[in-house]
Enzyme design. Structure first.
Site: not given
Ligand code: ACO
Length: 435
Positions: A275, A314, A370
């Site tokens: 987050h 996201h 971010d």
């Molecule tokens: N890098 C690589 N792979 C990713 C990333 C990433 N940053 N984000 C998602 N994925 C992949 C997942 O592994 C998943 O792959 P799969 O389908 O093969 O299993 C797919 O994309 C879907 O991802 P989920 O984790 O199901 O997406 P979710 O909506 O649950 O998570 C989140 C969203 C937490 C923001 C995620 O994208 C993440 O961890 N990003 C990196 C951290 C980040 O930047 N957070 C800030 C978000 S903005 C904020 O809160 C202010």
């Protein structure tokens, strides 16, 4: 168009129920059925009734809200109906905070009154300073903020009267005023620097900068470009509807805790790297990658799921995060003053490769808010552990707007999700010697 209802047939029993559809302002994003209606689906009288299973609340509306609108498919973000791009261009942070909390943009005179009431509350009780002094010099500033927000609740016991509208307004101003001072004092403490007291003659962001970068006894004049950049960053971070920390604020608030305690919880939720801690994680990732030549290797590691591409992806946005577009532009304005942060080249190369690669394209992974913010904060001379704190300061207005909306919503009850129990059926305890 047909009837505004769903007809659901339970194939276990043949029972059919008709469930009404409720709409928000935008039917495409606001059509929902009341989950409780499903409880009528039972196999027999003993049955608890049907629930929905939704880990992470991926498709569950927990409230009706008029604060912030996001269209994740089209990359749209609006506060109270106003596009984020226009707010970032024409407003300052306190104006936007007023908008979030009150539903309308302030007139000049109401902004003056509002700004004065925030400035009046920027000072901290001297005991809060003593409390901050107790932290180790290497404590994470976000941990200090979480602790100090919780501690503030003990200074203002009348904040527990959440039914008193005047008290709610007073503590709203206190929190917005004091959060910046706590953040700045935390930073000064971790550097062993003397605390710089808030200056009520400065704007919210100029005051923030003088508390961070000033010296006692010396007048501080912030660079106007950097001051404006901070205003823009604060506007972009002010609210984002029912995200992890806002939902925590509402969850704690639903138990009728005071706003200081609820905000300590919201800030703790924000702290995590998935987050608001992501801006810190991005900076560490870019530093670790070290040079543009190492970017393809890092992308390969991401695709093997060994590491995350921090600042990408996201839950809601499935196209470019509109805040990232504005931040990227702001970064170059800041670099005109501070000189270029070399990490921007690594970030741009990561983005270029990722946006062409099927792994990211097929999963709709784009830079989020971010991805670029930490690069700006670093160029301004701030250490990485301050980045989540700089997110929490403006998000305070969003958390409070969400909390106040919760308090005025007669449909809201204590937050209490259900579970699907997967454990043992009833069994007898064996005496210790027989286990
Ligand atoms: N890098 C690589 N792979 C990713 C990333 C990433 N940053 N984000 C998602 N994925 C992949 C997942 O592994 C998943 O792959 P799969 O389908 O093969 O299993 C797919 O994309 C879907 O991802 P989920 O984790 O199901 O997406 P979710 O909506 O649950 O998570 C989140 C969203 C937490 C923001 C995620 O994208 C993440 O961890 N990003 C990196 C951290 C980040 O930047 N957070 C800030 C978000 S903005 C904020 O809160 C202010």
């Amino acid at each position: 168009m047909g009837k505004d209802s769903l007809t659901i047939t339970d194939n276990r029993t043949g029972q059919t129920i008709e469930v009404p559809i409720e709409y928000g302002t935008y039917p495409k994003y606001g059509a929902a059925i009341p989950a409780a209606a499903l409880r009528d689906l039972k196999v027999d009288d003993e049955d608890f009734g049907m629930m929905t299973y939704d880990p992470g609340y991926g498709n569950t509306a927990s409230c009706k809200s008029s604060v912030t609108f996001i269209d994740g498919e089209r990359g749209i973000l609006r506060y109270r109906g106003y596009p984020i791009e226009q707010l970032a261009e024409h407003c300052d942070y306190l104006e936007v905070a007023y908008l979030l909390l009150n539903g309308e943009l302030p007139t000049q005179s109401s902004l003056d009154i509002w700004g004065a009431s925030i400035r009046e509350h920027q000072m901290l009780h001297e005991s809060v300073k003593t409390y901050l002094d107790g932290f180790n010099y290497d404590s994470h500033t976000m941990g200090m903020l979480v602790g100090a927000l919780g501690a503030l609740s003990t200074f203002y016991p009348d904040a527990r009267d959440i039914a008193d509208e005047e008290a709610v307004e007073l503590h709203t101003c206190r929190l917005i005023g004091k959060v910046a001072t706590i953040a700045a004092f935390g930073y000064r403490h971790s550097r062993g620097l003397p605390y710089i007291y808030p200056d009520a003659d400065l704007s919210y962001t100029a005051n923030m900068m003088q508390m961070l970068f000033g010296s006692p006894g010396k007048p501080y004049k912030p660079n106007p470009t950097l001051e404006r950049a901070l205003e823009v960053l604060f506007i972009l971070h002010a609210d984002h509807e029912q995200n992890c920390s806002a939902s925590t604020m509402r969850g704690i608030g639903s138990g009728h805790a005071d706003p200081y305690s609820a905000m300590a919880g919201a800030a703790a939720a924000l702290y995590g790297p998935l987050h608001g801690g992501a801006n810190e994680a991005v900076l560490k990732m870019l530093t670790r990658i070290g040079s543009v030549d190492n970017v393809p290797g890092y992308i390969e590691q991401v695709k093997k799921k060994e590491v995350l591409l921090q600042g990408f992806g996201h839950r809601v946005y499935k196209s470019y995060d509109p805040r990232a577009t504005i931040i990227k532009k702001t970064a170059y304005e800041v670099f005109e003053i501070t000189g270029k942060n070399p990490l921007i080249d690594i970030a741009l190369e990561l983005e270029r490769i990722a946006l062409e690669d099927d792994y990211f394209v097929s999963r709709n992974l784009y830079p989020n808010v971010d991805f670029y913010s930490g690069i700006i904060y670093q160029a301004m001379g701030l250490p990485v552990d301050m980045y989540p704190v700089l997110f929490a300061i403006p998000r305070t207005s969003g958390w409070l707007a969400q909390w106040r909306e919760l308090l005025s919503d007669s449909e809201q009850r204590i937050a209490r999700p259900r579970q699907v129990y997967m454990g043992e059926d009833e069994r007898d305890v064996a005496l210790r010697e027989n286990r």
